[in-house]
Design an enzyme around this catalytic site. Structure first.
Site, PDB file in Angstrom:
ATOM      1  CG  ASP A  63      56.468 -82.995  47.249  1.00  0.00           C
ATOM      2  OD1 ASP A  63      57.870 -82.902  46.936  1.00  0.00           O
ATOM      3  OD2 ASP A  63      55.751 -83.933  45.660  1.00  0.00           O
ATOM      4  CG  ASP A 112      59.242 -81.823  41.092  1.00  0.00           C
ATOM      5  OD1 ASP A 112      59.085 -80.903  39.850  1.00  0.00           O
ATOM      6  OD2 ASP A 112      60.091 -82.085  41.752  1.00  0.00           O
TER       7      ASP A 112
END
Length: 223
Positions: A9, A11
């Site tokens: 992922d 952020d």
């Protein structure tokens, strides 16, 4: 099955993008004559996107008449300044280097739109190193649906069972689990105070990027 790739992922997992979000919120407040808020107030809401961050910074309900204008201004500012202060999390550069040295692939599967994600990857010098970047623009359903991870695995030509997906949100773990990948949850990311990664059902939970080296070593030694 032997590990062939690691997907992250963006952020709160691969990148610490919070400083740019915080700087924009604080600037918007200052320009309107409002006092600065605690940075943590904004950081805690990052997983909820622009709506949650603006709502927290301005202590305003999304249903307020002036809210949408603020949200759009936030996104416009972020389009211009999305990679001013963002960096890899501490230890992540070593982790990526070790992944590459082990001849594994790595890439990014994010719910951040490509108009933000691609410039950030380019400005941080990660685009040429990353084997794949999957954003909501590329799929019909975003995480927690498994579609983004399944597309990433398809593009890499890999069985999902040979892929580790790393994330800092329940959506990441649900997406990976339903896609058939191995999953790792990180505690160092943008975890809402009321949330707990230990309860997400990930295969492993880590406190620091370098702890993933042990996970990779164990996976590479397994058949």
């Amino acid at each position: 099955m032997r590990l062939r790739a690691v997907l992250f992922d963006m952020d709160g997992t691969l990148l610490d993008t919070a400083p740019d979000f915080i700087a924009i919120c604080q600037a918007m407040l200052a320009e309107r004559g409002f006092p600065a808020v605690d940075d943590k107030l904004i950081r805690d809401e990052i997983s909820g996107g622009a709506k949650a961050m603006v709502s927290a910074a301005f202590a305003m309900s999304p249903s307020a008449p002036e809210f949408e204008a603020l949200r759009l201004e936030f996104l416009e500012r972020y389009q211009k300044d999305c990679a001013v202060h963002s960096t890899l999390f501490g230890g992540m550069e070593q982790l990526l280097t070790d992944i590459e040295t082990a001849k594994l692939l790595w890439g990014v599967v994010t719910n951040k739109p490509v108009r933000f994600a691609q410039p950030i990857m380019e400005q941080l010098g990660l685009s040429e190193r990353s084997a794949v970047l999957i954003c909501p623009d590329h799929v019909s359903k975003s995480k927690p649906d498994p579609e983004p991870l399944l597309l990433a695995c398809k593009m890499l030509g890999l069985d999902p069972a040979s892929v580790l997906f790393v994330g800092d949100d329940l959506r990441d773990i649900e997406s990976g689990r339903d896609a058939g990948t191995k999953t790792a949850a990180v505690r160092y990311g943008y975890i809402h105070p009321n949330d707990n990664p230990d309860h997400w059902g990930a295969d492993v939970v880590v406190d620091h990027p370098l702890e993933l080296l042990r996970v990779l070593d164990n996976a590479l030694c397994s058949c």
